[in-house]
Structures are given as structure tokens and as C-alpha cells.
Design a protein around this motif. Sequence first.
Motif, mmCIF file in Angstrom:
data_model
loop_
_atom_site.group_PDB
_atom_site.id
_atom_site.type_symbol
_atom_site.label_atom_id
_atom_site.label_comp_id
_atom_site.label_asym_id
_atom_site.label_seq_id
_atom_site.Cartn_x
_atom_site.Cartn_y
_atom_site.Cartn_z
ATOM 1 N N THR A 148 0.835 -1.196 0.000
ATOM 2 C CA THR A 148 0.000 0.000 0.000
ATOM 3 C C THR A 148 0.871 1.247 0.000
ATOM 4 N N THR A 157 -6.593 -0.669 5.979
ATOM 5 C CA THR A 157 -6.978 -1.904 5.292
ATOM 6 C C THR A 157 -7.133 -3.053 6.281
ATOM 7 N N SER A 326 -11.587 -6.760 3.627
ATOM 8 C CA SER A 326 -11.536 -5.296 3.701
ATOM 9 C C SER A 326 -12.458 -4.619 2.702
ATOM 10 N N THR A 351 -7.275 -4.065 -2.087
ATOM 11 C CA THR A 351 -6.611 -2.811 -1.774
ATOM 12 C C THR A 351 -7.505 -1.625 -2.091
#
Length: 483
Positions: A148, A157, A326, A351
Motif C-alpha cells: 500500500t 486496510t 476489507s 486494496t
Amino acid sequence: MTSSELYQMFDSEQFRSSGHALIDLLAAQLTHELSGKAELIHWQPPVEAAQSWQQPMPEVAELSHSDFITWLQEEILPRNLAMHHPHSMAHQAAPPLPMAALCDLVAALCNQAMALYETGPAATLLEHQAIHWLTTAVGWSHGTGVLTSGGSQANLTALLAARQHAAANIWQEGVTAAPPLRILASELAHYSVKRTAAIMGLGADALISIATDQQGRISLEALKEAHTACQHRHEPVMAIVATAGCTATGSIDPLQAIGQYCQAHGVWLHIDGAHGAAAVLSNQHADKLQGIHLADSVSWDGHKLLYMPATVSAVLFRNTADSYLSFAQEASYLFNDEHGEETDFNLSYRTLECTKRMMALKIVAAFKLYGRKGMASLLDHVFALAEQFAVMLSSTPGFELLMHPQTNIVCFRYHGNVSNTAVLDSLQVHIRQQLLHRGLFHLSQVEINNSIWLRSVFMNPQTQPAHQQHLLQEIIAIARARA
């Protein structure tokens, strides 16, 4: 513009010649900074400095390619903080490995979007390799995760996954579909943890701060009491956040004990290892992170003690299925893998970012170039610097050490003969400002237990005990001049 002029904007020969000139310039700057001969910082108050940047957008070209290199040399580099200077000791940002910086050049020109495997094949496989190495280092056999843009996003996350784990319908139905969820974390936890609680709609007050001991480590008894109190109020604890190298003091929470408690009570454990997780690579310091393998998720910043250019962070999950919690969302224009064979390779499932930089190249390259032992030696050196500095402070009259360093962060203050609390705090602020404004040393400051402390973060392997001794001499001189 004509077709010829448009082509010139992408001319490979011009890129080659400008690139050579740029590398020569940066190599000279790097040498100058590492030697300590470069100016650490040319301080100007930001409002004053901003005046020279107030320029209208150019309608047509105003620089030739050679002028561009000169502009960088004369206008940009001199106004930077010299990150590779041995007197740069303020924050956890790394003086990056030069070869890793070259990897960022490759990533920028190749510009792999990485939403799907097809938009960045090599980049995706590199990320899988980097994540495998990091999860294995943490102690997991089948861990997974993603890279990330920064530790704050990694923490977000991880805690989004923890929230979904605690309340399965919350993504679709919102926070009103669940009872009030709580997060327990150290009073020294990074601000991104409280920010995450607010971003998730739980409210910043959903974060319950837990007291720490004199070494800045979370109190296990206070943690248990807070958890019990939440249970009595029927407020489920969606996650306990432990810290492996807190930002303020570098303290490491008792990970083993917290991990065992979380497993016994079925609570998600997230370890914010943005700063200190790299210690798992070190034969000397890995035992400081004993118990990290008990976490459900871990964040780890590469741009700290892996010495990567900013930003690259990892959010790691012990269980593969948890890594999909997530972001429980459909997007048919991107995700159309009917058979699920490519799911693990389409990173946008896991993500916040759709377009994602080719971050893993520099991590993989660094380990290939220097190996685990070489990467660990960087951490070992700066941890040793912190130990040396703590001894130096303890043996120099007039200085007070907040606590013995657990990583590469040392908090201290100079008191001389001052006893008044307000005057003592004011003195620390004055010392730091004078060091910065005169371009002598870059330190930070932190408030702990309602007192101001100077904070030094040893990130530069070129920093030596002689530089530390010089720092103490300058602090004493500044304090005496103010008296």
C-alpha cells in the motif's frame, strides 16, 4: 503542436542524455550529503519561502532539457532536507538505498497500473514474491497481503478487515447494522488508528486508549480491564492494536502476551509494525518481536527500516481469506474472472487503490542485491547507534533520558540547572528550533506525560558517535546562550 514536436516529448535519446546528466547530479549530491559537507537544511519560514514559488503556469516551454538539470541543481536540491546527511535525526523516514531509488525510476517509466494482473504482470508477480518473503519473516507459512501507499493505508486496510470479521453485514448495511464496535490500542498508538476509527464511521471515540508503563509499552492489566468493561457495556471489541515500535518512543508492546490473550478471547489482533517489523530480519533483535506471528494482521513500512524510497508499506494477513474482507465489492468492468483462477493475482480485490504503483520492484531488488543479512545489518547499526547515544546521554551532566531505547529512537532532554516545568519545556522547544533554523541538526520533539522531550531517530548508517557528541555540545551551547 506538430507530430514531430509531440514525438520529441518521448524521444529516447533525449531521455538517455538527460538521464545521464541527472544521475551524475544526484550521485554528486549523494556523496556531498553522506560526507556531511552538504547543507543539512536551508531554513526559511514557509510563508517567506513560498513567495519565490508564486509563478504563473507556463503557456509554452520555458526550459530546455539542459536548463531543466540546472534548475534541479540550483533551485530544488538546495531547498531539500538532506536526508542522507549524518545530522538528519528527526523522523523515521529513511535515507533510501540508491539502488532502490533507481528501481523507482524503472517503475515510473514502465507505469504498470496493477489493478489487474493483465495491467501489470511482472509487477504483480514481484509483489507476490515480496509479500511471501515478508509473511515468512513474520512467521507465517501461508500468509498473504498487499503493498500500500503508506502505513496509514495499511492500518486502515487491516482494520477494515477486522471490522468485517466482527460484523459481517456492515459493508452492505452500514455501521447502524452492528452494535457499537470498539478498538483498543496503546495511548502511544499512531494517530492513523484513531483516524481509521473515524473514517470507518465508528467515530474517533470508538478507539479506547490503554495506559502504558514507564517503558512506553501497553499495560496488559489495563488492556484486560478495558476489554472486560466493553463486554459489560455490550460493546464488541473488533480489534486490539499492538505496536511494534511506536512513533513517539520506539517502544514495543508485549506482543506474545497480547497475542495469547487475543487468541483466548477470539479478538482480532492487529500489530502496527510500520516502524519495527523489520527487526524480524535481524538475528540480534528478532526476539524483541516475539509473538508477532500470533497477529491476524501486521503493517510494515518499507520506507522506514527497509530503507526504501517513500512510500511503500505492506499489510499482511495470517489467513488468506481474511485479506478479502476489507473490500467486499463488485466491479464487473474490472473483475470478470468467472472461474476464480486469477482472483489472487487481481490485487484490486484487496486494496483501496485501483491504479497502484509497481512498489515491489525495489523491495525484491534490495533483497537480491544485499540479502537478508545485508538488510538486517542496516537495522542492527542504527539500533546500536541508539544504544550508544543513550549511554552517552546518561554519562553527560545536564541530560535526562526518558527511557532506554528499544529500537533506534531516543527521547531525552537537557535541563542544566532548570527545575521549573514550563521553563524546561520551553527550553526543549528553543533548542530544537535553534538546531533546525541554523541548519545544525534535525531533531523532532514529542510530548510524553505532559512534558516536552527532544526525540532523535537514528536512521542514517553514516551517523557516528562523533556526530552524537557534536549534537550534545551544540545543545549545551544553545542552552547556555539562552540562560
